[in-house]
Motif scaffolding. Sequence first.
Motif, short mmCIF file in Angstrom:
data_model
loop_
_atom_site.label_atom_id
_atom_site.label_comp_id
_atom_site.label_asym_id
_atom_site.label_seq_id
_atom_site.Cartn_x
_atom_site.Cartn_y
_atom_site.Cartn_z
N PRO A 94 -27.63 -65.23 -107.02
CA PRO A 94 -28.16 -65.99 -106.67
C PRO A 94 -28.14 -67.32 -108.19
O PRO A 94 -27.72 -68.44 -108.25
CB PRO A 94 -29.99 -66.12 -106.32
N ARG A 95 -27.94 -66.35 -109.00
CA ARG A 95 -26.90 -67.05 -110.79
C ARG A 95 -26.03 -67.59 -110.16
O ARG A 95 -25.14 -68.59 -110.97
CB ARG A 95 -28.10 -66.79 -111.88
N ILE A 96 -25.03 -66.67 -109.71
CA ILE A 96 -23.64 -67.15 -109.62
C ILE A 96 -22.92 -67.55 -108.35
O ILE A 96 -22.22 -68.23 -108.42
CB ILE A 96 -23.43 -65.03 -110.42
N GLN A 97 -23.36 -67.01 -107.43
CA GLN A 97 -23.33 -67.70 -105.93
C GLN A 97 -25.05 -68.20 -105.51
O GLN A 97 -25.48 -67.25 -104.73
CB GLN A 97 -22.56 -67.30 -105.41
N ALA A 101 -21.91 -67.39 -101.17
CA ALA A 101 -21.03 -67.29 -100.38
C ALA A 101 -20.06 -68.72 -101.20
O ALA A 101 -21.19 -69.41 -101.56
CB ALA A 101 -21.10 -67.63 -99.25
N GLY A 102 -19.07 -68.57 -101.61
CA GLY A 102 -17.89 -69.47 -101.75
C GLY A 102 -18.59 -69.91 -103.27
O GLY A 102 -18.69 -68.86 -103.74
N ARG A 103 -19.35 -71.61 -103.70
CA ARG A 103 -18.92 -72.16 -104.46
C ARG A 103 -19.60 -71.17 -105.53
O ARG A 103 -20.79 -70.73 -105.33
CB ARG A 103 -19.84 -73.27 -104.88
N VAL A 104 -18.92 -71.03 -107.11
CA VAL A 104 -19.78 -70.16 -107.72
C VAL A 104 -20.41 -71.32 -109.35
O VAL A 104 -19.26 -71.75 -109.42
CB VAL A 104 -18.18 -69.23 -108.37
N ALA A 155 -19.08 -57.95 -101.41
CA ALA A 155 -17.67 -57.20 -102.11
C ALA A 155 -17.05 -58.46 -102.81
O ALA A 155 -16.50 -58.76 -104.05
CB ALA A 155 -17.20 -56.83 -101.10
N ASP A 156 -17.33 -59.52 -102.26
CA ASP A 156 -16.58 -60.63 -102.80
C ASP A 156 -17.30 -61.22 -103.82
O ASP A 156 -16.77 -61.48 -104.77
CB ASP A 156 -16.55 -62.62 -101.48
N TYR A 157 -18.57 -61.20 -104.05
CA TYR A 157 -19.05 -61.23 -104.78
C TYR A 157 -19.09 -60.79 -106.17
O TYR A 157 -18.94 -60.90 -107.48
CB TYR A 157 -21.00 -61.42 -104.73
#
Length: 473
Positions: A94-97, A101-104, A155-157
Motif C-alpha cells: 500500500p505504500r507502492i500502490q 492496482a494502477g497508480r504507483v 504479479a503486477d505489483y
Amino acid sequence: MTTTDPEAQVGQELLRFPPDFVWGAATAAFQIEGATTADGRGPSIWDTFAATPGKVHGGDTGEPACDHYHRYASDVGLMAELGLGAYRFSLAWPRIQPSGAGRVEPRGLAFYDRLVDELLDRGIQPVATLYHWDLPQELEDHGGWRNRDTAYRFADYAALTHAHLADRVQLWTTINEPWCSAFLGYGNGIHAPGLVDPRGALEAAHHLLLGHGLAMRAMRPSAPADHRFSIVLNLCSVSVDQDDEAHRAAAHKVDGLQNRLFLDPLAGRGYPEDVVARTAWLGDWQRVVRDGDLEVIASPVDWMGVNYYSPTRVAPAPADHVPDGPFAGLRGVALLPPRGELTGFGWEVDARAFTELLERLGRDVAVPLVITENGSAFPDAVSDGEVVDLARTRYLVDHLRAVHTAISRGVDVRGYFAWSLLDNFEWAAGYSQRFGIVHVDYRTQARTVKHSGRTLARVISRNAVPTSGYDLG
Ligand code: FCB
C-alpha cells in the motif's frame, strides 16, 4: 576445532557453519515502519483490522510501531554494529500502490530506495519480501485473496517493484507464510481481514500460490542472471505421542493441511489428493483451480525460505471431531496443548523438532533452504541500560545448534535470519509480545541491543556456536 583455537576465545569446542553461510535478521513493513499515512500510503487490511475494536490486543495499531520509516538509517547502523551480513525486510504494497492496482506512488518506492541504498552502503545484503500480509484494503473490498484477480494484481505489483530495485536487490521472496494469510486471515479470523470462512481460506490459499507463481513469471524473464527467487513458508513439524497407525494418520492429516498443501503444488505435484478429499466437506474449493494454474504455481524457485518457531502436537480424535482454530477443515484430529518449556507467548520450545523438520525438507525440497525466521517472545525489561534476555539467548543458541546438526547431516541450509531485529507489532498480540534481539521503548523509540543480540553478533563473528553452554565470551 578445539579449545586452543586462538580466534575462538571460547573455552569449548565450536560448531562451525559453512564459510559462505548468510547471517541476518528479519522484519516486516507493517510491524516496524509506523508512518501509516505518510507519503501517500494507502490503508491496508491490517490498518482496518487494528482499528476494529477487540481484534488486536490492547487496541494497538500500526502506530507508532518502531517508527522505522523515519529511523531506518540508524536502524541499519545497528545492523552493521551487530555484524549482520543480510537483512530481510518486506515492502509495503500500500505504500507502492495505495489502492493495490494502477497508480504507483513514487514516494513509497523512494523510501525503499533510501533503505536499500543505506544497506548497501553498510555492506549489508538486502533480502526483499514482496508480501508480508499488508494487503491494500481496496483489494480486500473486492474479495481480497478469495478473489482470483488479487493474484494478478500481486504479479503486477511484484513486477514493477522488482524492476525498480533490480539493479540493487538480488534476493527476492514473493509471499511470506501463505498458510497464515489463508487460514488465520480467512479461516479462523484471528488475523486481518478477520473472516471465518474455512472454504474461503482454502480458495485464498490457492490464490496466494497462484499469485506467487504469476509473480515468478512476471519477474524472472527480465531479471539479471544473479537474481534468486523464493517463497517463504511456515512449515510445521508435527509431533505425536505414540507410534501407531492412528497417531501416524493424525500427523499425516495435519502435515497435509499445513505443509503438503503448499509444498506439493510448488514442487509440481499438484494438490495432495488426501487433503482435497478430506476438505471436500467444506464445499468444492477446487472449483477455483483452473487449467494451467498448477503449472504457474510450479514455476521454479531458487531457494525456499523456512520459518520455524514451535512444534505442533496432535492426536487422533473421533471421526467427526473438528479441531478448534485454523485446522477447522480437518476432522478426526485433536491439537494438543504445548508442553515442557514455553516462551512468554506460550509457544513450546523444541529445537530438536527444528532439526527433524529441516531433515524432512532436505529430503522433500529440491532447492537450498534458508531459515528466514526463527525466534522467541519473552517479556523483557531494560535495567541499567541492559536487557539480559537469557531465555531468548538459550532459544537462539539451541536453535542454531539444531540448524548446524541438520547441515552436518547433509541438509543444504544457506542462511539464518533471526526474528526479529526489533521488538515490534506482533499482529493480533499488538505490542504485548517482544521478539526482538534489539529492545524498543515504544514511548521514546530508544533501541537497546539485548544480550541475545550481542550473542548473535558473537556467533556471526566466529561463524560458529559452541557445542554446549551459552556463554560466548
Ligand atoms: C511469523 C510471522 C512474523 C512474526 C512471527 C512471530 O508467523 O511471519 O511476522 O509475527 O511469526
